[in-house]
Scaffold this motif. Structure first.
Motif, PDB file in Angstrom:
ATOM      1  N   ARG A  24       0.145   0.547  17.681  1.00  0.00           N
ATOM      2  CA  ARG A  24      -0.001   1.977  17.410  1.00  0.00           C
ATOM      3  C   ARG A  24      -0.159   2.301  15.921  1.00  0.00           C
ATOM      4  NH1 ARG A  24       5.115   0.794  17.075  1.00  0.00           N
ATOM      5  NH2 ARG A  24       6.536   2.014  15.802  1.00  0.00           N
ATOM      6  N   CYS A  25      -0.764   3.441  15.704  1.00  0.00           N
ATOM      7  CA  CYS A  25      -0.856   4.003  14.366  1.00  0.00           C
ATOM      8  C   CYS A  25       0.332   4.937  14.190  1.00  0.00           C
ATOM      9  CB  CYS A  25      -2.151   4.795  14.213  1.00  0.00           C
ATOM     10  SG  CYS A  25      -2.285   5.704  12.666  1.00  0.00           S
ATOM     11  N   GLU A  26       1.042   4.827  13.097  1.00  0.00           N
ATOM     12  CA  GLU A  26       2.255   5.620  12.921  1.00  0.00           C
ATOM     13  C   GLU A  26       2.000   7.008  12.341  1.00  0.00           C
ATOM     14  OE1 GLU A  26       5.974   2.940  12.562  1.00  0.00           O
ATOM     15  OE2 GLU A  26       4.730   2.530  10.808  1.00  0.00           O
ATOM     16  N   LEU A  27       0.763   7.258  11.932  1.00  0.00           N
ATOM     17  CA  LEU A  27       0.436   8.584  11.410  1.00  0.00           C
ATOM     18  C   LEU A  27       0.090   9.521  12.563  1.00  0.00           C
ATOM     19  CD1 LEU A  27      -1.864   7.387   8.498  1.00  0.00           C
ATOM     20  CD2 LEU A  27       0.417   8.383   8.241  1.00  0.00           C
ATOM     21  N   ASP A  28       0.783  10.657  12.644  1.00  0.00           N
ATOM     22  CA  ASP A  28       0.480  11.637  13.695  1.00  0.00           C
ATOM     23  C   ASP A  28      -0.879  12.272  13.428  1.00  0.00           C
ATOM     24  OD1 ASP A  28       2.959  11.157  14.773  1.00  0.00           O
ATOM     25  OD2 ASP A  28       3.918  12.841  13.757  1.00  0.00           O
ATOM     26  N   LEU A  35      -6.521  12.456  10.871  1.00  0.00           N
ATOM     27  CA  LEU A  35      -6.185  11.080  10.506  1.00  0.00           C
ATOM     28  C   LEU A  35      -6.657  10.755   9.087  1.00  0.00           C
ATOM     29  CD1 LEU A  35      -4.939   8.386  11.232  1.00  0.00           C
ATOM     30  CD2 LEU A  35      -7.121   7.733  12.280  1.00  0.00           C
ATOM     31  N   LEU A  36      -7.820  11.277   8.735  1.00  0.00           N
ATOM     32  CA  LEU A  36      -8.347  11.049   7.391  1.00  0.00           C
ATOM     33  C   LEU A  36      -7.414  11.651   6.340  1.00  0.00           C
ATOM     34  CD1 LEU A  36     -10.518  10.121   5.454  1.00  0.00           C
ATOM     35  CD2 LEU A  36     -11.899  12.098   6.111  1.00  0.00           C
ATOM     36  N   VAL A  37      -6.984  12.882   6.555  1.00  0.00           N
ATOM     37  CA  VAL A  37      -6.051  13.524   5.628  1.00  0.00           C
ATOM     38  C   VAL A  37      -4.740  12.735   5.561  1.00  0.00           C
ATOM     39  CG1 VAL A  37      -4.617  15.562   5.216  1.00  0.00           C
ATOM     40  CG2 VAL A  37      -7.010  15.838   5.907  1.00  0.00           C
ATOM     41  N   ALA A  38      -4.199  12.404   6.724  1.00  0.00           N
ATOM     42  CA  ALA A  38      -2.916  11.692   6.765  1.00  0.00           C
ATOM     43  C   ALA A  38      -3.009  10.339   6.075  1.00  0.00           C
ATOM     44  CB  ALA A  38      -2.464  11.517   8.217  1.00  0.00           C
ATOM     45  N   THR A  39      -4.133   9.674   6.223  1.00  0.00           N
ATOM     46  CA  THR A  39      -4.297   8.354   5.625  1.00  0.00           C
ATOM     47  C   THR A  39      -4.374   8.445   4.110  1.00  0.00           C
ATOM     48  OG1 THR A  39      -5.460   7.627   7.608  1.00  0.00           O
ATOM     49  CG2 THR A  39      -5.656   6.237   5.669  1.00  0.00           C
ATOM     50  N   ILE A  40      -5.062   9.460   3.610  1.00  0.00           N
ATOM     51  CA  ILE A  40      -5.106   9.663   2.164  1.00  0.00           C
ATOM     52  C   ILE A  40      -3.702   9.949   1.625  1.00  0.00           C
ATOM     53  CG2 ILE A  40      -5.884  11.278   0.364  1.00  0.00           C
ATOM     54  CD1 ILE A  40      -8.562  11.405   1.870  1.00  0.00           C
ATOM     55  N   LEU A  41      -2.934  10.722   2.375  1.00  0.00           N
ATOM     56  CA  LEU A  41      -1.570  11.041   1.936  1.00  0.00           C
ATOM     57  C   LEU A  41      -0.641   9.830   1.976  1.00  0.00           C
ATOM     58  CD1 LEU A  41      -0.918  14.519   3.609  1.00  0.00           C
ATOM     59  CD2 LEU A  41      -1.610  14.013   1.254  1.00  0.00           C
ATOM     60  N   SER A  42      -0.990   8.828   2.762  1.00  0.00           N
ATOM     61  CA  SER A  42      -0.049   7.738   3.022  1.00  0.00           C
ATOM     62  C   SER A  42       0.069   6.730   1.884  1.00  0.00           C
ATOM     63  CB  SER A  42      -0.426   7.015   4.314  1.00  0.00           C
ATOM     64  OG  SER A  42      -1.592   6.239   4.120  1.00  0.00           O
ATOM     65  N   ALA A  43      -0.782   6.826   0.874  1.00  0.00           N
ATOM     66  CA  ALA A  43      -0.661   5.899  -0.254  1.00  0.00           C
ATOM     67  C   ALA A  43       0.684   6.077  -0.952  1.00  0.00           C
ATOM     68  CB  ALA A  43      -1.798   6.133  -1.250  1.00  0.00           C
ATOM     69  N   CYS A  45       3.688   5.886   0.026  1.00  0.00           N
ATOM     70  CA  CYS A  45       4.529   6.836   0.745  1.00  0.00           C
ATOM     71  C   CYS A  45       4.702   6.327   2.171  1.00  0.00           C
ATOM     72  CB  CYS A  45       3.799   8.180   0.752  1.00  0.00           C
ATOM     73  SG  CYS A  45       4.597   9.473   1.661  1.00  0.00           S
ATOM     74  N   THR A  46       5.853   6.570   2.773  1.00  0.00           N
ATOM     75  CA  THR A  46       6.044   6.119   4.156  1.00  0.00           C
ATOM     76  C   THR A  46       5.294   7.037   5.124  1.00  0.00           C
ATOM     77  OG1 THR A  46       8.005   7.480   4.494  1.00  0.00           O
ATOM     78  CG2 THR A  46       8.363   5.271   3.617  1.00  0.00           C
ATOM     79  N   ASP A  47       4.899   6.464   6.251  1.00  0.00           N
ATOM     80  CA  ASP A  47       4.213   7.256   7.267  1.00  0.00           C
ATOM     81  C   ASP A  47       5.130   8.361   7.788  1.00  0.00           C
ATOM     82  OD1 ASP A  47       2.168   5.540   6.859  1.00  0.00           O
ATOM     83  OD2 ASP A  47       2.113   4.699   8.862  1.00  0.00           O
ATOM     84  N   ALA A  48       6.422   8.085   7.859  1.00  0.00           N
ATOM     85  CA  ALA A  48       7.374   9.088   8.342  1.00  0.00           C
ATOM     86  C   ALA A  48       7.348  10.331   7.453  1.00  0.00           C
ATOM     87  CB  ALA A  48       8.777   8.495   8.390  1.00  0.00           C
ATOM     88  N   ARG A  49       7.238  10.121   6.163  1.00  0.00           N
ATOM     89  CA  ARG A  49       7.206  11.268   5.251  1.00  0.00           C
ATOM     90  C   ARG A  49       5.886  12.029   5.365  1.00  0.00           C
ATOM     91  NH1 ARG A  49      10.407  13.453   1.970  1.00  0.00           N
ATOM     92  NH2 ARG A  49      11.874  11.792   2.423  1.00  0.00           N
ATOM     93  N   VAL A  50       4.806  11.283   5.518  1.00  0.00           N
ATOM     94  CA  VAL A  50       3.514  11.943   5.742  1.00  0.00           C
ATOM     95  C   VAL A  50       3.611  12.839   6.978  1.00  0.00           C
ATOM     96  CG1 VAL A  50       1.079  11.595   6.323  1.00  0.00           C
ATOM     97  CG2 VAL A  50       2.182  10.094   4.651  1.00  0.00           C
ATOM     98  N   SER A  81       5.826  16.137  -1.685  1.00  0.00           N
ATOM     99  CA  SER A  81       6.809  15.074  -1.460  1.00  0.00           C
ATOM    100  C   SER A  81       6.189  13.724  -1.107  1.00  0.00           C
ATOM    101  CB  SER A  81       7.780  15.488  -0.358  1.00  0.00           C
ATOM    102  OG  SER A  81       7.101  15.563   0.873  1.00  0.00           O
ATOM    103  N   THR A  82       4.872  13.640  -1.026  1.00  0.00           N
ATOM    104  CA  THR A  82       4.275  12.344  -0.685  1.00  0.00           C
ATOM    105  C   THR A  82       3.917  11.509  -1.916  1.00  0.00           C
ATOM    106  OG1 THR A  82       1.958  13.102  -0.626  1.00  0.00           O
ATOM    107  CG2 THR A  82       3.247  13.369   1.385  1.00  0.00           C
ATOM    108  N   GLY A  83       4.158  12.061  -3.104  1.00  0.00           N
ATOM    109  CA  GLY A  83       3.852  11.308  -4.317  1.00  0.00           C
ATOM    110  C   GLY A  83       2.376  11.355  -4.674  1.00  0.00           C
TER     111      GLY A  83
END
Length: 212
Positions: A24-28, A35-43, A45-50, A81-83
DNA sequence: ATCCCGAGGG
DNA sequence: CCCTCTGGAT
């Protein structure tokens, strides 16, 4: 001809599938844009915080058209908060504008167009194309995947592009998407950068590190 | 106090 | 090729 390495790759594939059946992908996310937005934010940073910031983000900016109109400061505030929030806000705005100008507000379905989007590199593109569209354009090589692959002896390369080529040569294309998710999960929770949990690793029997 | 680690920029 | 950006985790 069947090399020793490709036999290990087969074994690895089986062990990974047992250990992470869901791949599974952990990004909601509900679509390629999210998904594109969430993936950019995930750098960095934990997926949970994203996943904590994306609901409000998508309520405010449900698609590329809405995001393209946004002001930098409002975006920054939502993702704080994602840095790396200034870089990410700039990337998100540039990306949304490019999506609107070049792709009618849709996320394109090919690697070439994806990596031309501001803030999108090969890693992000592979995540979105594979997970949102089911297109196996490559294997996701983030630092988790790079580290796990190096530790398992699947590659000696350092350059992510070269690592990806080595992995693609080792595994059948129809496995690339699931493999990417499983290697990420394994790197995140077991084969960690700092304190790898070798004693509970499901891949221990094929890992050169265990027992050395 | 140090490490995490993607993409752009110098 | 190496540096920078950031808050959070350890």
């Amino acid at each position: 001809m069947e090399t020793a390495l490709s036999q290990r790759a087969k074994k690895l594939q089986a062990l990974l599938a047992e250990a992470y059946p869901e791949a599974r992908c952990e990004l909601d996310h509900r679509n390629a844009y999210e998904l594109l937005v969430a993936t950019i934010l995930s750098a960095q940073c934990t997926d949970a915080r994203v996943n904590q910031v994306t609901p409000a983000f998508f309520a405010r900016f449900p698609d590329a058209h809405a995001l393209a109109q946004a002001g930098q400061e409002e975006v920054e505030e939502l993702i704080k908060s994602t840095g790396f929030y200034r870089n990410k806000a700039k990337a998100l705005l540039g990306m949304a504008k490019a999506l609107v100008e070049r792709h009618g507000g849709e996320v394109p379905r090919d690697m070439e167009a994806m990596v031309k989007l501001p803030g999108v590199g090969r890693k992000t593109a592979n995540v979105v194309l594979g997970t949102a569209y089911g297109l196996a354009t490559g294997i996701v090589v983030d630092t988790h995947v790079a580290r796990v692959s190096q530790r398992l002896g699947l590659t000696t390369a350092q350059d992510p592009e070269k690592i990806e080529q080595d992995l693609m040569a080792l595994f059948p294309k129809n496995q690339w998407v699931a493999l990417s998710h499983r290697l990420i999960l394994h790197g995140r929770y077991v084969c960690k950068a700092r304190k790898p949990a070798c004693s509970s690793c499901r891949l221990a029997e094929i890992c050169p590190r265990v027992g050395v």
